[in-house]
Design a protein around this motif. Structure first.
Motif, PDB file in Angstrom:
ATOM      1  N   UNK A  98     -54.757  -2.550  36.765  1.00 19.22           N
ATOM      2  CA  UNK A  98     -55.225  -1.159  36.817  1.00 19.22           C
ATOM      3  C   UNK A  98     -55.429  -0.581  35.419  1.00 19.22           C
ATOM      4  N   UNK A  99     -54.641  -1.050  34.449  1.00 17.59           N
ATOM      5  CA  UNK A  99     -54.690  -0.512  33.079  1.00 17.59           C
ATOM      6  C   UNK A  99     -54.983  -1.632  32.082  1.00 17.59           C
ATOM      7  N   UNK A 100     -56.249  -2.041  32.017  1.00 18.65           N
ATOM      8  CA  UNK A 100     -56.577  -3.183  31.148  1.00 18.65           C
ATOM      9  C   UNK A 100     -56.258  -2.921  29.674  1.00 18.65           C
ATOM     10  N   UNK A 101     -56.139  -1.661  29.282  1.00 19.97           N
ATOM     11  CA  UNK A 101     -55.815  -1.348  27.881  1.00 19.97           C
ATOM     12  C   UNK A 101     -54.374  -1.684  27.521  1.00 19.97           C
ATOM     13  N   UNK A 102     -53.526  -1.893  28.552  1.00 23.38           N
ATOM     14  CA  UNK A 102     -52.119  -2.210  28.283  1.00 23.38           C
ATOM     15  C   UNK A 102     -51.987  -3.732  28.240  1.00 23.38           C
ATOM     16  N   UNK A 103     -52.430  -4.290  27.120  1.00 27.79           N
ATOM     17  CA  UNK A 103     -52.485  -5.745  27.030  1.00 27.79           C
ATOM     18  C   UNK A 103     -51.089  -6.349  27.060  1.00 27.79           C
ATOM     19  N   UNK A 227     -56.696   7.592  11.458  1.00 28.45           N
ATOM     20  CA  UNK A 227     -55.786   6.438  11.517  1.00 28.45           C
ATOM     21  C   UNK A 227     -54.498   6.768  12.252  1.00 28.45           C
ATOM     22  N   UNK A 228     -54.566   7.757  13.151  1.00 31.45           N
ATOM     23  CA  UNK A 228     -53.401   8.090  13.976  1.00 31.45           C
ATOM     24  C   UNK A 228     -53.602   7.475  15.363  1.00 31.45           C
ATOM     25  N   UNK A 229     -52.505   7.272  16.099  1.00 31.95           N
ATOM     26  CA  UNK A 229     -52.626   6.691  17.432  1.00 31.95           C
ATOM     27  C   UNK A 229     -52.700   7.795  18.490  1.00 31.95           C
ATOM     28  N   UNK A 230     -53.502   7.545  19.508  1.00 38.62           N
ATOM     29  CA  UNK A 230     -53.588   8.479  20.632  1.00 38.62           C
ATOM     30  C   UNK A 230     -52.743   7.914  21.777  1.00 38.62           C
ATOM     31  N   UNK A 231     -51.754   8.710  22.202  1.00 36.84           N
ATOM     32  CA  UNK A 231     -50.856   8.257  23.277  1.00 36.84           C
ATOM     33  C   UNK A 231     -51.095   9.088  24.530  1.00 36.84           C
ATOM     34  N   UNK A 232     -51.451   8.422  25.607  1.00 42.40           N
ATOM     35  CA  UNK A 232     -51.556   9.107  26.899  1.00 42.40           C
ATOM     36  C   UNK A 232     -50.242   8.935  27.640  1.00 42.40           C
ATOM     37  N   UNK A 233     -49.565  10.032  27.897  1.00 45.16           N
ATOM     38  CA  UNK A 233     -48.374  10.002  28.723  1.00 45.16           C
ATOM     39  C   UNK A 233     -48.835  10.130  30.171  1.00 45.16           C
ATOM     40  N   UNK A 234     -48.957   8.980  30.822  1.00 49.45           N
ATOM     41  CA  UNK A 234     -49.427   8.952  32.212  1.00 49.45           C
ATOM     42  C   UNK A 234     -48.266   8.669  33.174  1.00 49.45           C
ATOM     43  N   UNK A 235     -47.071   9.153  32.784  1.00 45.24           N
ATOM     44  CA  UNK A 235     -45.898   8.931  33.640  1.00 45.24           C
ATOM     45  C   UNK A 235     -46.155   9.511  35.040  1.00 45.24           C
ATOM     46  N   UNK A 255     -54.555   4.573  22.554  1.00 45.86           N
ATOM     47  CA  UNK A 255     -53.979   3.407  21.873  1.00 45.86           C
ATOM     48  C   UNK A 255     -52.726   2.922  22.584  1.00 45.86           C
ATOM     49  N   UNK A 256     -51.925   3.887  23.069  1.00 50.20           N
ATOM     50  CA  UNK A 256     -50.699   3.533  23.797  1.00 50.20           C
ATOM     51  C   UNK A 256     -50.696   4.306  25.117  1.00 50.20           C
ATOM     52  N   UNK A 270     -39.515   3.084  33.418  1.00 51.46           N
ATOM     53  CA  UNK A 270     -40.496   3.611  32.490  1.00 51.46           C
ATOM     54  C   UNK A 270     -41.197   2.399  31.909  1.00 51.46           C
ATOM     55  N   UNK A 271     -42.364   2.607  31.296  1.00 52.17           N
ATOM     56  CA  UNK A 271     -43.058   1.492  30.656  1.00 52.17           C
ATOM     57  C   UNK A 271     -43.992   2.044  29.601  1.00 52.17           C
ATOM     58  N   UNK A 272     -44.207   1.257  28.561  1.00 51.46           N
ATOM     59  CA  UNK A 272     -45.277   1.608  27.630  1.00 51.46           C
ATOM     60  C   UNK A 272     -45.994   0.333  27.258  1.00 51.46           C
ATOM     61  N   UNK A 273     -47.277   0.501  26.935  1.00 53.19           N
ATOM     62  CA  UNK A 273     -48.061  -0.671  26.626  1.00 53.19           C
ATOM     63  C   UNK A 273     -49.250  -0.330  25.757  1.00 53.19           C
ATOM     64  N   UNK A 274     -49.792  -1.352  25.111  1.00 48.64           N
ATOM     65  CA  UNK A 274     -50.909  -1.172  24.184  1.00 48.64           C
ATOM     66  C   UNK A 274     -51.523  -2.545  23.920  1.00 48.64           C
ATOM     67  N   UNK A 275     -52.396  -2.608  22.948  1.00 48.60           N
ATOM     68  CA  UNK A 275     -52.973  -3.894  22.548  1.00 48.60           C
ATOM     69  C   UNK A 275     -51.859  -4.796  22.020  1.00 48.60           C
ATOM     70  N   UNK A 276     -52.099  -6.106  22.073  1.00 49.23           N
ATOM     71  CA  UNK A 276     -51.125  -7.042  21.548  1.00 49.23           C
ATOM     72  C   UNK A 276     -50.818  -6.768  20.083  1.00 49.23           C
ATOM     73  N   UNK A 277     -51.855  -6.361  19.368  1.00 49.38           N
ATOM     74  CA  UNK A 277     -51.697  -6.111  17.933  1.00 49.38           C
ATOM     75  C   UNK A 277     -50.690  -4.983  17.676  1.00 49.38           C
ATOM     76  N   UNK A 278     -50.768  -3.920  18.472  1.00 50.17           N
ATOM     77  CA  UNK A 278     -49.809  -2.812  18.325  1.00 50.17           C
ATOM     78  C   UNK A 278     -48.432  -3.234  18.835  1.00 50.17           C
ATOM     79  N   UNK A 279     -48.389  -3.855  20.013  1.00 52.39           N
ATOM     80  CA  UNK A 279     -47.095  -4.186  20.632  1.00 52.39           C
ATOM     81  C   UNK A 279     -46.338  -5.257  19.842  1.00 52.39           C
ATOM     82  N   UNK A 280     -47.050  -6.041  19.039  1.00 51.29           N
ATOM     83  CA  UNK A 280     -46.382  -7.060  18.231  1.00 51.29           C
ATOM     84  C   UNK A 280     -45.524  -6.464  17.117  1.00 51.29           C
TER      85      UNK A 280
END
Ligand SMILES: *Cc1c(COP(=O)(O)O)cnc(C)c1O
Length: 416
Positions: A98-103, A227-235, A255-256, A270-280
């Motif tokens: 459902x959330x392909x952006x949360x790699x 260069x800031x991250x955009x976080x959607x709180x979709x709780x 971004x997250x 709870x969960x958070x997710x982002x691209x592999x590059x960010x989550x690494x």
């Protein structure tokens, strides 16, 4: 030795989360013993048609057979191992559909924890400290985000919870929701120091207030440029609006992404997710530390899977259509009764604002009539309808709300 008087002797304020104490509406809170489908039952056996649904965490209905079965099966095999499991991988895979952006995803035990960790991650990735939130936006009770939504104070970064050091609050800027110009002015001045902007893409914690599409688009542009991250709180919005959440509806990629509530099927999560590059950047791969004894708890993962695995765009189409015809009827009744009530909705969540005007931000919200809500709340409660006990919360529908039940609500609405 039961009941509200007894609760107050042993629990702080009688509750484990403040709004449950009915302070905003007065009277004694309902003490619930069990729930099934669309109904709550209190300790005296009185039945309430539930529109709070554990603050939106219940999507199918209480004690849904699929969820009960999943939890029971898991409990027999153990409730916590403190190890990796295939169940947590399965839920992550389900969410990614459902959330392909949360790699890459990490699970926590609550939405608050996910938010707190996402902020730390954003600061770790950008090596900047300042965060931006919006008035009336709730993101759990992490220190950095418990910052007052009051106009003059907001710019000074004064906190509205005792116990949050001014030094923390100073790093949080609170801007008015849906105000593009204010965001531009802020970014011009402080964009380069900003780690992230966090928001509910459709606000649900000041009552339902959708973001204007151009507001979200501008935040996407401003954060990217700085260069800031955009976080959607979709709780809340994540699995409430449609398959894929608000980011799917608005076609904006944060971004997250932060999820919670529905993804645990009524268990803590709870969960958070982002691209592999960010989550690494997270430990063990990276330097941003984050952990949890019960994170990815097998019971929560199994309960979450039991709900999410049956969802699709079609599921939401049906639920949202039920909601739309219900609200159409509610509006017709309110108009006929000459009530100055504005209903705002998104997906299967709605708020009755006791005001004639459209609500676009927290200031508008504050101008509505909370006394009228109190009276309304108690009339509904007496008639066996449980609404969230505050004027500025979202109410929810679930799959178990049938036509008959919605008509019950409408009949009472007609008589108030
Ligand atoms: C409920 C909520 C949270 C906090 O989640 P908890 O599980 O209560 O800690 C965070 N953000 C939003 C938008 C919420 O609605």
């Amino acid at each position: 030795m039961t009941g509200w008087a007894e609760a107050q002797k042993h629990l702080a304020g009688g509750v484990n989360s403040p709004v449950r104490a009915f302070k905003a509406v007065g009277g004694d809170p309902v003490i619930v013993k069990r729930a099934k489908g669309a109904y709550l039952y209190d300790t005296s056996g009185k039945r309430y048609l539930d529109f709070c649904l554990s603050w939106g965490a219940i999507l199918l209905g209480h004690a849904h057979p699929k969820t009960v079965k999943a939890i029971t099966a898991q409990a027999k095999n153990g409730t916590s191992f403190g190890t990796a499991t295939d169940t947590e991988t399965a839920l992550a895979r389900e969410i990614k559909k459902a959330f392909p952006g949360m790699d890459k995803i990490r699970f926590t035990s609550s939405g608050t924890e996910a938010v707190m960790s996402a902020l730390r991650l954003a600061r770790g990735v950008t090596r900047k400290n300042r965060v931006v939130k919006f008035e009336g936006g709730y993101h759990g009770h992490a220190d950095s985000l418990l910052v007052k939504a009051g106009s003059g104070l907001a710019t000074l970064g004064l906190s509205n919870s005792a116990g949050v050091p001014e030094d923390f609050a100073r790093l949080t800027t609170v801007l008015p929701y849906n105000d593009i110009e204010a965001a531009r002015v802020y970014f011009k001045k402080c964009g380069q120091e900003t780690a992230c902007v966090i928001l509910e893409p459709i606000a649900a914690n000041m009552g339902v207030v959708p973001a204007k599409p151009e507001f979200l688009a501008e935040l996407r542009r401003l954060t990217q440029d700085a260069g800031a991250l955009l976080i959607f709180d979709e709780v809340i919005t994540g699995y409430r609006l449609t398959y894929g959440g608000a980011q799917h509806l608005y076609k904006i990629k944060p971004d997250i992404t932060i999820l919670g509530k529905i993804i645990g099927g009524g268990l803590p999560v709870g969960a958070f997710g982002a691209s592999g590059q960010i989550m690494d950047h997270l430990a063990p791969n990276g330097p941003v530390y984050q952990a949890g004894t019960l994170s990815g708890n097998p019971l929560s993962m199994a309960a979450g899977l039991s709900v999410l695995s049956g969802l699709s765009l079609n599921f939401y189409r049906e639920l949202n259509q039920k909601m739309a015809s219900f609200l159409k009827e509610a509006r017709r009744i309110l108009k006929k009764r000459g009530r100055a009530v504005n209903i705002q909705e998104a997906g299967s969540m709605f708020t009755l604002f006791f005001t004639g005007r459209k609500i676009e931000n927290f200031k508008d919200v504050c101008a509505s009539d909370t006394k009228a809500f109190k009276t309304f709340f108690h009339r509904m409660l007496r008639a066996g309808v449980y609404l969230p006990p505050s004027a500025f919360e979202a109410s929810f529908l679930c799959q178990a709300h049938s036509q008959k039940e919605l008509e019950h609500f409408l009949r009472i609405l007609y008589s108030t």
